[in-house]
Design an enzyme around this catalytic site. Sequence first.
Site, short mmCIF file in Angstrom:
data_model
loop_
_atom_site.label_atom_id
_atom_site.label_comp_id
_atom_site.label_asym_id
_atom_site.label_seq_id
_atom_site.Cartn_x
_atom_site.Cartn_y
_atom_site.Cartn_z
N HIS A 1 14.49 26.13 40.66
CA HIS A 1 14.97 26.38 39.29
C HIS A 1 15.99 25.32 38.87
O HIS A 1 16.86 24.96 39.65
CB HIS A 1 15.60 27.78 39.19
CG HIS A 1 14.55 28.86 39.22
ND1 HIS A 1 13.84 29.15 40.36
CD2 HIS A 1 14.08 29.65 38.23
CE1 HIS A 1 12.97 30.11 40.07
NE2 HIS A 1 13.08 30.42 38.80
N PRO A 2 15.86 24.85 37.64
CA PRO A 2 16.85 23.89 37.14
C PRO A 2 18.16 24.59 36.83
O PRO A 2 18.16 25.79 36.52
CB PRO A 2 16.21 23.38 35.84
CG PRO A 2 15.43 24.56 35.34
CD PRO A 2 14.91 25.26 36.58
N SER B 1 11.31 26.63 30.62
CA SER B 1 12.77 26.58 30.79
C SER B 1 13.47 26.11 29.52
O SER B 1 14.51 26.64 29.15
CB SER B 1 13.16 25.61 31.91
OG SER B 1 12.96 26.19 33.14
N GLU C 1 13.59 28.93 27.09
CA GLU C 1 14.49 30.00 27.54
C GLU C 1 15.95 29.58 27.38
O GLU C 1 16.77 30.36 26.88
CB GLU C 1 14.19 30.33 29.00
CG GLU C 1 12.86 31.02 29.19
CD GLU C 1 12.25 30.86 30.58
OE1 GLU C 1 11.14 31.38 30.79
OE2 GLU C 1 12.87 30.23 31.45
N PHE D 1 22.53 28.85 40.80
CA PHE D 1 22.67 30.15 40.15
C PHE D 1 21.45 30.35 39.24
O PHE D 1 21.13 29.48 38.43
CB PHE D 1 23.95 30.17 39.31
CG PHE D 1 24.11 31.41 38.48
CD1 PHE D 1 24.49 32.61 39.06
CD2 PHE D 1 23.88 31.37 37.11
CE1 PHE D 1 24.63 33.75 38.29
CE2 PHE D 1 24.02 32.51 36.33
CZ PHE D 1 24.39 33.70 36.92
N ALA E 1 17.45 33.78 31.42
CA ALA E 1 18.16 33.34 30.22
C ALA E 1 17.73 34.14 28.99
O ALA E 1 18.54 34.40 28.10
CB ALA E 1 17.93 31.85 30.01
C1 2AL Z 1 16.60 29.37 34.31
C2 2AL Z 1 15.64 28.77 33.49
O1 2AL Z 1 15.33 27.57 33.50
N1 2AL Z 1 15.15 29.74 32.68
C3 2AL Z 1 15.77 30.90 33.01
O2 2AL Z 1 15.57 31.99 32.46
N2 2AL Z 1 16.66 30.64 34.01
N3 2AL Z 1 17.33 28.66 35.25
C4 2AL Z 1 18.29 29.24 36.02
N4 2AL Z 1 18.94 28.44 36.87
O3 2AL Z 1 18.55 30.44 35.93
#
Ligand code: 2AL
Length: 174
Positions: A67-68, A84, A87, A119, A123
């Site tokens: 995940h970024p 992403s 979101e 983390f 989102a």
């Molecule tokens: C993300 C993401 O890219 N989209 C999301 O809902 N959460 N990344 C993240 N580190 O929680």
Amino acid sequence: MDISTVNSLPYEDFVNIFGNVVEKCPIITAAVWSSRPFVSLSALEAAISEFIDSLPESGKEGVLRCHPDLAGRDLRRGTLTRESREEQARAGLHALEPAEASRMARLNEEYKQRFGFPFVVCARMNDSTSILRQLAEGCRSELAAERARGIAEVKKICRVRLRGLVLDDVSNKL
Ligand code: 2AL
């Protein structure tokens, strides 16, 4: 697309369409194709969830590492996946005040230093204020708890993404 269409997809199409329901983990999608036919969207979601639960702890951490960062380098460089990007934009992360952006960056780094994975939070179910609050709490948490919380969030993200692709069981009956 309804569930019977999903069930009729050859694996190449299935992976192309659903390969990013868990961020950058098309291997999960490719694995659950073996469990067709799915009686419903929920059954597909459950197969993904069970596959994730069957991974060793290192595998779960690997899923989190795909995940970024939230409001991180990929967002600034425009290199997020389409999912992403949408979101993070929906949560207002592309338009943080400078003070919020630097707090987010500092806490993201602190979190990664502490746990060795980023983390992760869904989102779409949050805004920048609630994300910052949970991130600060996460930095004070413990490894096993954060790994489990992060994986629960991965499943929420997956649910939202799946619902964007497949008609759910209720609307299917309409
Ligand atoms: C993300 C993401 O890219 N989209 C999301 O809902 N959460 N990344 C993240 N580190 O929680």
